[in-house]
Design a protein around this motif. Structure first.
Motif, PDB file in Angstrom:
ATOM      1  N   SER A 144      29.801 -20.598 -43.521  1.00 46.15           N
ATOM      2  CA  SER A 144      30.163 -21.360 -44.723  1.00 46.15           C
ATOM      3  C   SER A 144      28.938 -21.690 -45.563  1.00 46.15           C
ATOM      4  O   SER A 144      29.025 -21.797 -46.793  1.00 46.15           O
ATOM      5  CB  SER A 144      30.867 -22.664 -44.334  1.00 46.15           C
ATOM      6  OG  SER A 144      32.071 -22.407 -43.657  1.00 46.15           O
ATOM      7  N   ASN A 196      30.812 -20.701 -37.428  1.00 47.41           N
ATOM      8  CA  ASN A 196      31.589 -20.834 -38.655  1.00 47.41           C
ATOM      9  C   ASN A 196      30.933 -21.698 -39.722  1.00 47.41           C
ATOM     10  O   ASN A 196      30.942 -21.346 -40.906  1.00 47.41           O
ATOM     11  CB  ASN A 196      32.984 -21.370 -38.332  1.00 47.41           C
ATOM     12  CG  ASN A 196      33.900 -20.298 -37.788  1.00 47.41           C
ATOM     13  OD1 ASN A 196      33.557 -19.117 -37.777  1.00 47.41           O
ATOM     14  ND2 ASN A 196      35.065 -20.684 -37.320  1.00 47.41           N
ATOM     15  N   TYR A 197      30.345 -22.816 -39.348  1.00 50.62           N
ATOM     16  CA  TYR A 197      29.767 -23.675 -40.383  1.00 50.62           C
ATOM     17  C   TYR A 197      28.516 -23.041 -41.004  1.00 50.62           C
ATOM     18  O   TYR A 197      28.197 -23.298 -42.175  1.00 50.62           O
ATOM     19  CB  TYR A 197      29.470 -25.080 -39.848  1.00 50.62           C
ATOM     20  CG  TYR A 197      28.317 -25.208 -38.897  1.00 50.62           C
ATOM     21  CD1 TYR A 197      27.011 -25.365 -39.357  1.00 50.62           C
ATOM     22  CD2 TYR A 197      28.524 -25.194 -37.522  1.00 50.62           C
ATOM     23  CE1 TYR A 197      25.947 -25.495 -38.476  1.00 50.62           C
ATOM     24  CE2 TYR A 197      27.478 -25.325 -36.633  1.00 50.62           C
ATOM     25  CZ  TYR A 197      26.183 -25.474 -37.117  1.00 50.62           C
ATOM     26  OH  TYR A 197      25.143 -25.602 -36.241  1.00 50.62           O
ATOM     27  N   PRO A 239      35.219 -25.384 -37.943  1.00 53.35           N
ATOM     28  CA  PRO A 239      33.856 -25.119 -38.432  1.00 53.35           C
ATOM     29  C   PRO A 239      32.811 -24.984 -37.335  1.00 53.35           C
ATOM     30  O   PRO A 239      31.815 -24.273 -37.509  1.00 53.35           O
ATOM     31  CB  PRO A 239      33.563 -26.326 -39.326  1.00 53.35           C
ATOM     32  CG  PRO A 239      34.900 -26.799 -39.767  1.00 53.35           C
ATOM     33  CD  PRO A 239      35.819 -26.554 -38.608  1.00 53.35           C
ATOM     34  N   GLN A 291      39.585 -20.597 -37.203  1.00 53.10           N
ATOM     35  CA  GLN A 291      39.023 -21.505 -36.212  1.00 53.10           C
ATOM     36  C   GLN A 291      38.262 -22.645 -36.910  1.00 53.10           C
ATOM     37  O   GLN A 291      37.961 -22.562 -38.091  1.00 53.10           O
ATOM     38  CB  GLN A 291      38.092 -20.754 -35.254  1.00 53.10           C
ATOM     39  CG  GLN A 291      38.777 -19.653 -34.453  1.00 53.10           C
ATOM     40  CD  GLN A 291      39.765 -20.201 -33.429  1.00 53.10           C
ATOM     41  OE1 GLN A 291      39.783 -21.391 -33.131  1.00 53.10           O
ATOM     42  NE2 GLN A 291      40.607 -19.327 -32.889  1.00 53.10           N
ATOM     43  N   THR A 303      38.386 -15.120 -37.482  1.00 48.34           N
ATOM     44  CA  THR A 303      37.846 -16.229 -36.701  1.00 48.34           C
ATOM     45  C   THR A 303      37.257 -17.289 -37.618  1.00 48.34           C
ATOM     46  O   THR A 303      37.438 -18.491 -37.397  1.00 48.34           O
ATOM     47  CB  THR A 303      36.763 -15.717 -35.734  1.00 48.34           C
ATOM     48  OG1 THR A 303      37.349 -14.767 -34.842  1.00 48.34           O
ATOM     49  CG2 THR A 303      36.159 -16.866 -34.929  1.00 48.34           C
ATOM     50  N   PHE A 304      36.575 -16.861 -38.652  1.00 50.89           N
ATOM     51  CA  PHE A 304      35.978 -17.783 -39.619  1.00 50.89           C
ATOM     52  C   PHE A 304      37.046 -18.620 -40.327  1.00 50.89           C
ATOM     53  O   PHE A 304      36.898 -19.836 -40.498  1.00 50.89           O
ATOM     54  CB  PHE A 304      35.148 -17.001 -40.639  1.00 50.89           C
ATOM     55  CG  PHE A 304      34.675 -17.817 -41.809  1.00 50.89           C
ATOM     56  CD1 PHE A 304      33.796 -18.881 -41.627  1.00 50.89           C
ATOM     57  CD2 PHE A 304      35.098 -17.528 -43.096  1.00 50.89           C
ATOM     58  CE1 PHE A 304      33.354 -19.634 -42.708  1.00 50.89           C
ATOM     59  CE2 PHE A 304      34.671 -18.269 -44.180  1.00 50.89           C
ATOM     60  CZ  PHE A 304      33.793 -19.324 -43.985  1.00 50.89           C
ATOM     61  N   GLY A 353      28.214 -15.669 -34.110  1.00 47.79           N
ATOM     62  CA  GLY A 353      29.118 -16.178 -35.129  1.00 47.79           C
ATOM     63  C   GLY A 353      29.260 -17.681 -35.020  1.00 47.79           C
ATOM     64  O   GLY A 353      29.726 -18.186 -34.005  1.00 47.79           O
ATOM     65  N   ASN A 397      36.166 -11.013 -36.884  1.00 38.54           N
ATOM     66  CA  ASN A 397      35.241 -12.121 -37.143  1.00 38.54           C
ATOM     67  C   ASN A 397      35.613 -12.891 -38.409  1.00 38.54           C
ATOM     68  O   ASN A 397      35.454 -14.112 -38.469  1.00 38.54           O
ATOM     69  CB  ASN A 397      33.807 -11.581 -37.251  1.00 38.54           C
ATOM     70  CG  ASN A 397      33.268 -11.110 -35.924  1.00 38.54           C
ATOM     71  OD1 ASN A 397      33.667 -11.597 -34.876  1.00 38.54           O
ATOM     72  ND2 ASN A 397      32.359 -10.144 -35.949  1.00 38.54           N
ATOM     73  N   TYR A 432      33.190 -23.583 -34.437  1.00 35.06           N
ATOM     74  CA  TYR A 432      33.509 -22.494 -33.513  1.00 35.06           C
ATOM     75  C   TYR A 432      32.383 -21.464 -33.476  1.00 35.06           C
ATOM     76  O   TYR A 432      31.857 -21.057 -34.517  1.00 35.06           O
ATOM     77  CB  TYR A 432      34.811 -21.819 -33.924  1.00 35.06           C
ATOM     78  CG  TYR A 432      35.407 -20.916 -32.863  1.00 35.06           C
ATOM     79  CD1 TYR A 432      36.208 -21.444 -31.865  1.00 35.06           C
ATOM     80  CD2 TYR A 432      35.158 -19.546 -32.865  1.00 35.06           C
ATOM     81  CE1 TYR A 432      36.758 -20.628 -30.890  1.00 35.06           C
ATOM     82  CE2 TYR A 432      35.700 -18.730 -31.895  1.00 35.06           C
ATOM     83  CZ  TYR A 432      36.494 -19.280 -30.900  1.00 35.06           C
ATOM     84  OH  TYR A 432      37.028 -18.470 -29.931  1.00 35.06           O
ATOM     85  N   ARG A 433      32.020 -21.026 -32.261  1.00 38.31           N
ATOM     86  CA  ARG A 433      30.973 -20.034 -32.059  1.00 38.31           C
ATOM     87  C   ARG A 433      31.541 -18.872 -31.254  1.00 38.31           C
ATOM     88  O   ARG A 433      32.341 -19.083 -30.343  1.00 38.31           O
ATOM     89  CB  ARG A 433      29.781 -20.640 -31.300  1.00 38.31           C
ATOM     90  CG  ARG A 433      29.155 -21.825 -32.011  1.00 38.31           C
ATOM     91  CD  ARG A 433      28.271 -22.627 -31.056  1.00 38.31           C
ATOM     92  NE  ARG A 433      27.737 -23.813 -31.727  1.00 38.31           N
ATOM     93  CZ  ARG A 433      26.477 -23.948 -32.130  1.00 38.31           C
ATOM     94  NH1 ARG A 433      25.612 -22.971 -31.899  1.00 38.31           N
ATOM     95  NH2 ARG A 433      26.083 -25.031 -32.745  1.00 38.31           N
TER      96      ARG A 433
END
Length: 203
Positions: free
Chosen positions: A53, A49-50, A117, A115, A111-112, A47, A108, A119-120
């Motif tokens: 996106s 985030n960017y 952008p 958190q 988290t998206f 995961g 998840n 974030y893993r």
């Protein structure tokens, strides 16, 4: 309740959904250690985030089956091995499947959104906490009928939440949201009226 006395073949036969997720997580973990392709599998599924996106929406699902190291895998799989069978037995295969998957996915998703952008994250913890949340719902409905269940589950939930905030590099968002989702689904599944309808003989 949570002591496992089944042999290997009995465990597989009685708890096929739990067995499937145990095997899948372990298999994928092994695959991520294969030279050349292993790192690609890990990076393609974690995961980020960017990247979500940017349209890589599968990353809301695939992190549930990836783990960052053997201890991470062992802790999650031991929890699934220990707590999963009883919930699969009580709720049934399809209901257990939805509790596990939706808790992990919504963990998840949260988290998206919550958190930053960059974030893993990886790990089945959101789904595992969903199992605990579902047991919490069962305790809510049976607190006067099965007090021993409450004595076991409530301390486990409290300790799990505390450890979430004490340990480093933990996706607390996925843990807490996964537990909440599992609890809410459990409130629906384990409502006394629904349980009566499950157990009513077919005519």
């Amino acid at each position: 309740m949570f002591s496992r006395t089944e042999n290997f073949s009995q465990y597989i036969r009685l708890y096929p959904v739990v067995t499937f997720f145990l095997a899948l997580n372990i298999l994928i973990f092994v695959l991520t250690y294969i030279p050349f392709i292993g790192n690609q599998i890990y990076l393609a599924g974690m995961g980020v985030n960017y990247l979500i996106s940017a349209g890589e929406w599968w990353r809301l699902f695939t992190p549930m089956f990836l783990h960052n190291g053997i201890m991470h895998l062992l802790f999650n799989m031991f929890s699934l091995y220990l707590f999963g069978p009883e919930l699969e037995k009580i709720a049934g295969k399809a209901r257990f499947l939805t509790i596990y998957l939706l808790s992990g996915i919504f963990g998840n998703i949260a988290t998206f959104f919550l958190q930053d952008p960059g974030y893993r994250s990886v790990g089945a913890s959101g789904a595992i906490f969903g199992i605990l949340g579902a047991f919490g719902a069962l305790v809510y409905y049976t607190k006067h009928i099965l007090p021993q269940l409450r004595q076991i589950i409530v301390p486990i939930i409290i300790i799990s939440i505390i450890m979430t905030y004490l340990q480093p590099n933990i996706n607390t968002t996925a843990h807490i949201v996964g537990m909440i989702v599992g609890f809410l689904i459990g409130l629906s599944y384990f409502h006394p009226k629904r349980i009566v309808s499950w157990r009513r003989p077919k005519t």
